[in-house]
Structures are given as C-alpha cells and as structure tokens.
Design an enzyme around this catalytic site. Structure first.
Site, mmCIF file in Angstrom:
data_model
loop_
_atom_site.group_PDB
_atom_site.id
_atom_site.type_symbol
_atom_site.label_atom_id
_atom_site.label_comp_id
_atom_site.label_asym_id
_atom_site.label_seq_id
_atom_site.Cartn_x
_atom_site.Cartn_y
_atom_site.Cartn_z
ATOM 1 N N ASN A 1 50.332 28.080 99.016
ATOM 2 C CA ASN A 1 50.236 27.313 97.769
ATOM 3 C C ASN A 1 50.574 25.862 98.058
ATOM 4 O O ASN A 1 51.400 25.577 98.923
ATOM 5 C CB ASN A 1 51.251 27.881 96.762
ATOM 6 C CG ASN A 1 51.274 27.116 95.455
ATOM 7 O OD1 ASN A 1 50.227 26.811 94.885
ATOM 8 N ND2 ASN A 1 52.466 26.793 94.969
ATOM 9 N N HIS B 1 52.271 22.547 96.358
ATOM 10 C CA HIS B 1 53.160 22.227 95.232
ATOM 11 C C HIS B 1 53.546 20.748 95.307
ATOM 12 O O HIS B 1 53.918 20.264 96.380
ATOM 13 C CB HIS B 1 54.408 23.109 95.294
ATOM 14 C CG HIS B 1 55.338 22.849 94.156
ATOM 15 N ND1 HIS B 1 55.074 23.286 92.865
ATOM 16 C CD2 HIS B 1 56.498 22.157 94.087
ATOM 17 C CE1 HIS B 1 56.049 22.887 92.071
ATOM 18 N NE2 HIS B 1 56.928 22.197 92.785
ATOM 19 N N SER C 1 54.431 19.883 99.146
ATOM 20 C CA SER C 1 54.724 20.937 100.129
ATOM 21 C C SER C 1 53.626 21.991 100.103
ATOM 22 O O SER C 1 53.109 22.326 99.030
ATOM 23 C CB SER C 1 56.041 21.642 99.786
ATOM 24 O OG SER C 1 57.091 20.725 99.610
ATOM 25 N N ASP D 1 57.381 29.187 93.717
ATOM 26 C CA ASP D 1 57.427 28.043 94.640
ATOM 27 C C ASP D 1 58.573 28.178 95.632
ATOM 28 O O ASP D 1 59.119 27.165 96.104
ATOM 29 C CB ASP D 1 57.552 26.714 93.860
ATOM 30 C CG ASP D 1 56.389 26.511 92.887
ATOM 31 O OD1 ASP D 1 55.250 26.849 93.249
ATOM 32 O OD2 ASP D 1 56.631 26.048 91.758
HETATM 33 C C1 GRF Z 1 48.121 19.631 92.088
HETATM 34 O O1 GRF Z 1 49.018 18.594 91.827
HETATM 35 C C2 GRF Z 1 48.839 20.771 92.759
HETATM 36 O O2 GRF Z 1 49.855 20.369 93.626
HETATM 37 C C3 GRF Z 1 49.458 21.464 91.578
HETATM 38 O O3 GRF Z 1 48.465 21.404 90.577
HETATM 39 C C4 GRF Z 1 47.643 20.265 90.804
HETATM 40 C C5 GRF Z 1 46.230 20.746 90.899
HETATM 41 O O4 GRF Z 1 45.306 19.697 90.919
HETATM 42 N N1 GRF Z 1 49.896 22.800 91.910
HETATM 43 P P1 GRF Z 1 43.773 19.992 91.215
HETATM 44 O O5 GRF Z 1 43.323 21.040 90.214
HETATM 45 O O6 GRF Z 1 43.660 20.476 92.626
HETATM 46 O O7 GRF Z 1 43.087 18.679 90.996
#
Ligand code: GRF
Length: 219
Positions: free
Chosen positions: A109, A111, A138, A147
């Site tokens: 994932n 984050h 991360s 997370d």
């Molecule tokens: C990103 O900031 C990711 O880190 C978080 O959600 C957002 C997703 O953005 N988990 P996208 O849909 O990839 O533009």
C-alpha cells in the site's frame, strides 16, 4: 523472464494507478497490470483503466453489512486474475485479516505519511498541526493493522513555512508516484520476503526502510 502480473486496487482519482500504468508501458516496471479493482463503482480510476484497456472489477462496499464477507468475496474475484502482487493505490478500505491472510507478503500500500507516524486519514493536516519539519510517503506491506505493516520504502520532503494541507499534498503527490513505481520495480527485481513480521531483502532482514533518492533509486 515472464512479466509479473499486477492487480491494482483503487477508490478514487487514480493518479498512482496512472504512474504505475505508464511505468509498465515504458518498461520501468517489468509487469502488466492485469486488473484494476475498486470498492467504489464510480471511481475515476476505473475510467482510466477502462480507457487503457485494462480489465476492471467494481463492487460497492458501502452498506455491504458483513465486512469480512465482502472482503473475502472481493479478494477471491481479484485472485481469479492470478496476480503476483496486489498494489493498493488509494484503496480507501481496511481489509479484514481473514481475507488478507493469503496475500500477506504479496500486497503493498502507498500511504501519504512517514509511517509509523500518522496512519489513517488527514495525514497532511496532522503533520502540520504537530509542527513537523519533514513529511513524506511510505510504501508498506499490508497486514490487518491499518497502515501498520512493515515499511519497505519512504520518500521525504521538507515542510515549508506557510504550507497548508493542500500545498503539502500537492507537493507530495508526484513524489508518491515515484516512490510507488520505484518500490514495485524494486520488488520485482529483488528477492523481498515478509517473514515473521519483518522484511527480508536477499535473505537479510532489513533494519530500516529504503529511501528514495533524487533520481528514481531506492537505497
Ligand atoms: C494518495 O495520496 C495515496 O497515498 C492515498 O490516497 C491517494 C490516492 O490518490 N492512499 P490517487 O487516487 O492515486 O490519485
């Protein structure tokens, strides 16, 4: 060597998905995205996948009642596409441990915080409120803890005077894209295993997360 098969799970906009797609196309990532799955049938990311000719799977998780049952059914549908890795790229749902178990070590994932700081939502605001001087993103292995799985790699950036949650998020997003692409490429080019809750790289336990440098390299 045959190309790896990636499933990417999304809930929203899809900019990380787009970064992965373009890296697969350019050969930076030696893989094919075989499926984009979502718990939000109207996620714009599904439209991106569709336009790129990638198979999509959408199942609304809202009001699903039995959370664990939805998670198990959804991941069974994902498994039918035989992915080697599942990448959560803005997938805004915590998956149940029983559904996850067979994917532990093969699901990552991205984050938007320097974990273990600020798991969950509102990371940019919380980093600012805490007076942090540094922020980042991360990539971690997914476990049942939100997370909370072992961290593979991070990217760092300074917080500037006058930053707002929006300005931080906007500056971080392109770094997230680079981090996610570099992390997936790294996983496919190295022997990385999750054993006893720890990440092992080429048979040696990692003591700290890899860091993305100015280029695209993880060190
Ligand atoms: C990103 O900031 C990711 O880190 C978080 O959600 C957002 C997703 O953005 N988990 P996208 O849909 O990839 O533009």
């Amino acid at each position: 060597m045959s190309r790896a098969r990636l499933a990417v799970l999304v809930s929203g906009r899809g900019s990380n998905l787009e970064a992965l797609r373009s890296a697969c196309e350019s050969g930076l990532i030696p893989a094919d995205i075989v499926l984009v799955g979502s718990n939000r049938p109207h996620a714009p990311a599904l439209g991106l996948a569709h336009d790129a000719g990638i198979a999509t799977l959408a199942s609304d998780s809202r009001g699903c009642g039995d959370r664990a049952a939805w998670d198990r059914a959804f991941l069974a549908d994902v498994a039918a596409f035989r992915p080697d890795w599942i990448v959560l790229a803005g997938f805004m749902r915590q998956l149940d441990g029983s559904a996850l178990s067979k994917w532990i070590g093969r699901m990552i994932n991205i984050h938007p915080s320097l974990l273990p700081k600020y798991p969950g939502l509102g990371t940019h605001r919380r980093a600012l409120e805490a007076g942090e001087r540094e922020h980042g993103a991360s990539v971690h292995f997914v476990t049942a803890e939100l997370d909370g799985g072992p961290i593979l790699a991070q990217v760092r950036m300074p917080i500037q005077q006058g930053d707002t949650p929006d300005s931080l998020g906007a500056r971080l997003l392109p770094l997230e894209h680079r981090l996610l692409v570099a992390s997936v490429a790294f996983l496919l080019r190295h022997r990385v295993e999750l054993l006893r809750g720890c990440i092992w790289l080429e048979g040696i336990p990692m003591s700290e997360p890899l860091q993305l440098d100015e280029g695209l390299a993880l060190r």
